[in-house]
Scaffold this motif. Structure first.
Motif, PDB file in Angstrom:
ATOM      1  N   ILE A  19      -1.091   3.036  -4.672  1.00 43.78           N
ATOM      2  CA  ILE A  19      -0.299   1.632  -4.454  1.00 43.78           C
ATOM      3  C   ILE A  19       0.351   1.998  -3.180  1.00 43.78           C
ATOM      4  O   ILE A  19       1.133   2.830  -3.038  1.00 43.78           O
ATOM      5  CB  ILE A  19       0.602   1.081  -5.600  1.00 43.78           C
ATOM      6  CG1 ILE A  19      -0.366   0.834  -6.816  1.00 43.78           C
ATOM      7  CG2 ILE A  19       1.418  -0.101  -5.074  1.00 43.78           C
ATOM      8  CD1 ILE A  19       0.436   0.780  -8.077  1.00 43.78           C
ATOM      9  N   LEU A  21       3.036  -0.604  -0.849  1.00 44.65           N
ATOM     10  CA  LEU A  21       3.860  -1.953  -0.751  1.00 44.65           C
ATOM     11  C   LEU A  21       4.661  -1.772   0.681  1.00 44.65           C
ATOM     12  O   LEU A  21       5.520  -0.717   0.692  1.00 44.65           O
ATOM     13  CB  LEU A  21       4.769  -2.407  -1.818  1.00 44.65           C
ATOM     14  CG  LEU A  21       4.298  -2.609  -3.075  1.00 44.65           C
ATOM     15  CD1 LEU A  21       4.304  -1.407  -3.961  1.00 44.65           C
ATOM     16  CD2 LEU A  21       5.255  -3.675  -3.699  1.00 44.65           C
ATOM     17  N   LEU A  64       1.528  -6.794  -8.242  1.00 44.57           N
ATOM     18  CA  LEU A  64       0.704  -5.728  -8.039  1.00 44.57           C
ATOM     19  C   LEU A  64      -0.735  -6.057  -8.614  1.00 44.57           C
ATOM     20  O   LEU A  64      -1.725  -5.401  -8.204  1.00 44.57           O
ATOM     21  CB  LEU A  64       1.190  -4.407  -8.482  1.00 44.57           C
ATOM     22  CG  LEU A  64       2.397  -4.017  -8.110  1.00 44.57           C
ATOM     23  CD1 LEU A  64       2.793  -2.723  -8.678  1.00 44.57           C
ATOM     24  CD2 LEU A  64       2.169  -3.540  -6.380  1.00 44.57           C
ATOM     25  N   ILE A  75       0.500  -5.577   0.291  1.00 40.95           N
ATOM     26  CA  ILE A  75       0.310  -4.892  -0.728  1.00 40.95           C
ATOM     27  C   ILE A  75      -1.160  -4.190  -0.781  1.00 40.95           C
ATOM     28  O   ILE A  75      -1.933  -5.095  -0.631  1.00 40.95           O
ATOM     29  CB  ILE A  75       0.552  -5.915  -2.180  1.00 40.95           C
ATOM     30  CG1 ILE A  75       2.125  -6.269  -2.024  1.00 40.95           C
ATOM     31  CG2 ILE A  75       0.143  -4.823  -3.471  1.00 40.95           C
ATOM     32  CD1 ILE A  75       2.371  -7.034  -3.233  1.00 40.95           C
ATOM     33  N   VAL A  77      -3.688  -1.767  -3.301  1.00 44.64           N
ATOM     34  CA  VAL A  77      -4.027  -1.043  -4.472  1.00 44.64           C
ATOM     35  C   VAL A  77      -5.612  -0.221  -4.267  1.00 44.64           C
ATOM     36  O   VAL A  77      -6.226  -1.030  -4.142  1.00 44.64           O
ATOM     37  CB  VAL A  77      -3.713  -2.172  -5.619  1.00 44.64           C
ATOM     38  CG1 VAL A  77      -4.357  -1.294  -6.820  1.00 44.64           C
ATOM     39  CG2 VAL A  77      -2.637  -2.950  -5.830  1.00 44.64           C
TER      40      VAL A  77
END
Length: 258
Positions: A19, A21, A64, A75, A77
């Motif tokens: 992840i 951010l 998320l 963001i 993922v």
């Protein structure tokens, strides 16, 4: 102090991040709930997010898997950017499991059906295969004997373990927990935390919003403190609890750690 303080407990941030951010912001009308949040989570890393009510913790993890939409920043993922592309959102949601404060089980379905049906509908898994996997994960959370019961026949702790099993049935790469024990009676908290500890020991990437600081000390690679929509402190559990740097973190810990 935000972002990527030491991973701890043997997790390497040199591996491909699960992840990322980057300066994420979100508003509800004129109220800014997330402020320039930047965070990198390595595959296999366990993050505990804590902070006062209204600090943006739950909003952060709901962004998320696009349950909440951020207005600026980025963001990613598993390398996929979350934006308005519905295909990207769907792909991320296949890889990200989420367990909520309230169990969100279907009351009219058996425990087995609660765990099997999402696989059948979302993945096209044949029923027998879906039910076999459901039984495997119900055994994993130590309640296979409850498979034919309905949610209303189970305790709160058992229902939350079903919710965890249901999420695991979708074979996620990342698990998000939004205050999974806050709706439980105290005697039920331990059984849910023990289930989560077992997941952590298996190497699952996890982000957990919780006030269970004993769990954070035992399991987390990093503990993150949020206040007023921003990450104000991030560190290994020993340093976070024993020598917090930010005055707001110090005040918060003085109220909840005894």
């Amino acid at each position: 102090m935000a972002g990527n303080a030491g991973a701890g407990k043997g997790v390497s941030l040199m591996s491909s991040p699960a992840i990322i951010l980057d300066k994420v912001n979100k508003w509800y009308g004129a109220f800014q709930v997330l402020r320039d949040v930047s965070l990198t989570v390595a595959a296999g890393e366990k993050i505990v997010v804590c902070g006062p009510s209204g600090s943006g913790k739950s909003t952060l993890i709901r962004c998320l898997n696009r349950l909440e939409e951020h207005q600026s920043g980025q963001i990613r993922v598993n390398g996929i950017e979350l934006n308005d592309d519905l295909r990207a959102i769907e792909k991320v949601r296949r890889d990200v499991g989420m367990v909520f404060q309230h169990f969100n089980l279907f009351p009219h379905l058996s425990i087995l059906e609660n765990c099997a049906l999402p696989q059948i509908l979302a993945r096209g898994t044949p029923r027998k295969e879906a039910e076999a996997r459901a039984m495997d994960f119900l055994a994993r959370v130590r309640i296979p004997e409850q498979a034919q019961k309905f949610p209303g026949q189970l305790s709160g702790g058992q229902q939350q373990r079903v919710a965890i099993a249901r999420a695991l049935c979708m074979t996620p790469q990342v698990m998000l927990f939004d205050e999974p024990t806050s709706a439980l009676d105290p005697e039920m908290v331990k059984e849910v935390l023990e289930t989560m500890v077992a997941l952590a020991e298996d190497g699952m990437t996890m982000i957990v919003v919780t006030h269970e600081m004993g769990f954070a000390r035992r399991v987390a690679d990093r503990v993150i403190f949020m206040d007023r929509g921003a990450i104000v402190e991030s560190n290994r559990p020993d340093a976070f609890f024993d020598a917090p740097q930010n005055p707001r973190t110090q005040a918060f810990l003085s109220q909840i750690v005894h």
